[in-house]
Design a protein around this motif. Structure first.
Motif, short mmCIF file in Angstrom:
data_model
loop_
_atom_site.label_atom_id
_atom_site.label_comp_id
_atom_site.label_asym_id
_atom_site.label_seq_id
_atom_site.Cartn_x
_atom_site.Cartn_y
_atom_site.Cartn_z
N LEU A 20 0.81 -1.22 0.00
CA LEU A 20 0.00 0.00 0.00
C LEU A 20 0.84 1.27 0.00
O LEU A 20 0.33 2.36 -0.26
CB LEU A 20 -0.94 -0.01 1.21
CG LEU A 20 -2.09 -1.02 1.13
CD1 LEU A 20 -2.74 -1.19 2.50
CD2 LEU A 20 -3.12 -0.60 0.10
N GLN A 124 -11.83 7.70 3.95
CA GLN A 124 -10.57 7.87 3.24
C GLN A 124 -9.79 6.56 3.25
O GLN A 124 -9.61 5.94 4.30
CB GLN A 124 -9.74 8.98 3.90
CG GLN A 124 -8.52 9.41 3.13
CD GLN A 124 -7.78 10.54 3.84
OE1 GLN A 124 -7.68 10.56 5.06
NE2 GLN A 124 -7.26 11.48 3.07
N HIS A 125 -9.34 6.15 2.10
CA HIS A 125 -8.50 4.96 2.02
C HIS A 125 -7.15 5.27 2.64
O HIS A 125 -6.67 6.40 2.61
CB HIS A 125 -8.32 4.52 0.56
CG HIS A 125 -7.81 3.13 0.41
ND1 HIS A 125 -6.47 2.81 0.58
CD2 HIS A 125 -8.44 1.96 0.12
CE1 HIS A 125 -6.32 1.51 0.38
NE2 HIS A 125 -7.50 0.97 0.11
N ASP A 128 -4.67 7.16 0.52
CA ASP A 128 -4.86 8.61 0.45
C ASP A 128 -4.32 9.30 1.70
O ASP A 128 -3.81 10.43 1.63
CB ASP A 128 -6.34 8.93 0.25
CG ASP A 128 -6.86 8.39 -1.08
OD1 ASP A 128 -6.16 8.56 -2.09
OD2 ASP A 128 -7.94 7.77 -1.09
N HIS A 254 -4.25 -7.04 -1.52
CA HIS A 254 -3.69 -5.79 -2.03
C HIS A 254 -2.79 -6.03 -3.23
O HIS A 254 -2.72 -5.20 -4.15
CB HIS A 254 -2.94 -5.08 -0.91
CG HIS A 254 -3.81 -4.75 0.27
ND1 HIS A 254 -4.89 -3.92 0.16
CD2 HIS A 254 -3.77 -5.16 1.56
CE1 HIS A 254 -5.48 -3.80 1.33
NE2 HIS A 254 -4.83 -4.56 2.19
N PRO A 272 -14.18 -2.77 6.08
CA PRO A 272 -13.55 -1.89 5.09
C PRO A 272 -13.45 -0.44 5.56
O PRO A 272 -12.64 0.32 5.03
CB PRO A 272 -14.47 -2.02 3.87
CG PRO A 272 -15.21 -3.30 4.06
CD PRO A 272 -15.36 -3.46 5.54
N GLY A 275 -10.28 1.55 6.10
CA GLY A 275 -9.54 2.13 4.99
C GLY A 275 -8.58 1.22 4.29
O GLY A 275 -7.72 1.69 3.53
N TYR A 277 -9.50 -1.49 2.21
CA TYR A 277 -10.18 -2.27 1.18
C TYR A 277 -9.37 -2.21 -0.12
O TYR A 277 -8.45 -1.39 -0.26
CB TYR A 277 -11.60 -1.76 0.98
CG TYR A 277 -11.71 -0.26 0.76
CD1 TYR A 277 -11.61 0.29 -0.51
CD2 TYR A 277 -11.90 0.60 1.84
CE1 TYR A 277 -11.71 1.65 -0.72
CE2 TYR A 277 -12.00 1.97 1.65
CZ TYR A 277 -11.90 2.49 0.37
OH TYR A 277 -11.97 3.85 0.18
N TYR A 279 -7.77 -1.22 -3.43
CA TYR A 279 -7.58 0.16 -3.88
C TYR A 279 -7.51 0.25 -5.40
O TYR A 279 -6.75 -0.48 -6.05
CB TYR A 279 -6.28 0.71 -3.28
CG TYR A 279 -6.06 2.19 -3.52
CD1 TYR A 279 -6.88 3.15 -2.94
CD2 TYR A 279 -5.00 2.63 -4.31
CE1 TYR A 279 -6.67 4.50 -3.15
CE2 TYR A 279 -4.77 3.99 -4.52
CZ TYR A 279 -5.62 4.92 -3.93
OH TYR A 279 -5.40 6.26 -4.14
#
Length: 331
Positions: A20, A124-125, A128, A254, A272, A275, A277, A279
């Motif tokens: 990530l 917000q993921h 981000d 991921h 989820p 944040g 989940y 992408y």
């Protein structure tokens, strides 16, 4: 010639967390003039870092924090980007003395969500949030999603698989950091029967026994148990070749997202909303909604606190995989 800008990125948490971070690494390298990227993580994640073309040098913790810090201090970094923000990373930042930026954590909101089920989490993921950390350096999210780089030596040829799986297969990552992030074995079997298509089971050696149980119950013509037979990059190669991917909340989910695979993500004790989940890739969330006991953990929980494990035992399999042909190639 302009002086290089040396940037150190810190992330020790897990395979998924390291994957990530890849948009941050890419955007820093491509958008910060003269950026030279160093990455510091656990030795166990070396295969993810070694083949990333945006990383100039990697540093690994091998048991001696003193030796690691001594190694890092010789580099004289201009900036340290802390994408974990823990006691360990804080100690490293304080010792290096470089200007640093750290990801913003949400401990109070997480506590509210877990303890009182009040969802005040930011929409917000985590990627981000990572990208917001490096905005002061002039790096912006390029929207290209995650990266994963497989060396040629780890590319899995399709004819290595059983003949029943060579014309197409579903990948199912059956592992997970804790029992409450994985379906019980009987429900995994039920899921595989529901998918009704050739399936490659992915996981490590610890998952092999579970994979064998699934294969014995469903049959060798549908199930190929690859758990423990392939390294991480080879497992990634299989994800890349899969028609679709089913996965628990784990690192392979991921990696599948890095290949823009459609992911059917399975959620138990976690949700989820934290944040993490899939992408920038199509995905379907499989979860038992409406349970007052979810989430019971941000990351790991060894056993169900309520003893009923309804989050996995009552999770509905009401999906349809439209990407699969009507005629199954194992029949």
């Amino acid at each position: 010639m302009a002086r290089p800008v040396k940037i150190l990125v810190l992330q020790f948490a897990s395979i998924g967390d390291v994957v990530l971070t890849t948009p941050v690494v890419r955007c820093l390298k491509q958008q910060v003039p003269n950026a030279v990227l160093h990455f510091c993580t656990k030795r166990a994640y070396q295969s993810i870092i070694d083949y990333n073309p945006y990383i100039t040098q990697a540093h690994y913790i091998d048991g001696s924090l003193y030796r690691l810090i001594k190694e890092l201090r010789t580099e004289q970094f201009d900036y340290v980007i802390d994408l974990q923000n823990t006691a360990l990373t804080s100690l490293i930042k304080a010792t290096l003395g470089s200007r640093s930026y750290s990801v913003e954590k949400q401990p109070f909101r997480e506590w509210l969500y877990i303890r009182w089920k009040v969802n005040a989490m930011a929409e917000q993921h985590i990627v981000d949030r990572y990208m917001a950390t490096v905005q002061p350096l002039g790096a912006e999210n390029d929207g290209r999603g995650l990266d994963y780089f497989i060396p040629y030596k780890d590319e899995v040829e399709i004819d290595w698989l059983p003949e029943t799986h060579q014309r197409g297969f579903v990948a199912y990552a059956i592992g997970g950091q804790s029992l409450t992030r994985r379906l019980p074995v009987l429900r995994m079997i039920e899921l595989c029967i529901k998918i009704n298509y050739p399936i490659v089971l992915l996981g490590d050696k610890a998952d092999r026994k579970v994979g064998d149980s699934i294969m014995q119950a469903v049959g060798k013509r549908q199930i190929y148990n690859a758990c423990g037979y392939y390294n991480l990059n080879q497992s990634a190669s299989l994800l890349q070749q899969a028609r679709v991917v089913f996965s628990h909340d784990t690192g392979l989910m991921h990696i599948a997202a890095a290949f823009r695979k459609k992911v059917y993500s399975i959620w138990g004790s976690t949700t989820p909303q934290f944040g993490f989940y899939p992408y920038k890739t199509p995905h379907v969330r499989l979860e038992a909604s409406g349970l007052g006991c979810r989430p019971c953990s941000v990351t790991n929980s060894g056993t169900c606190p309520m003893k009923h494990f309804k989050c996995m035992n009552s999770l509905p399999f009401d999906f349809e995989v439209k990407e699969l042909r009507a005629k199954k190639n194992f029949e």
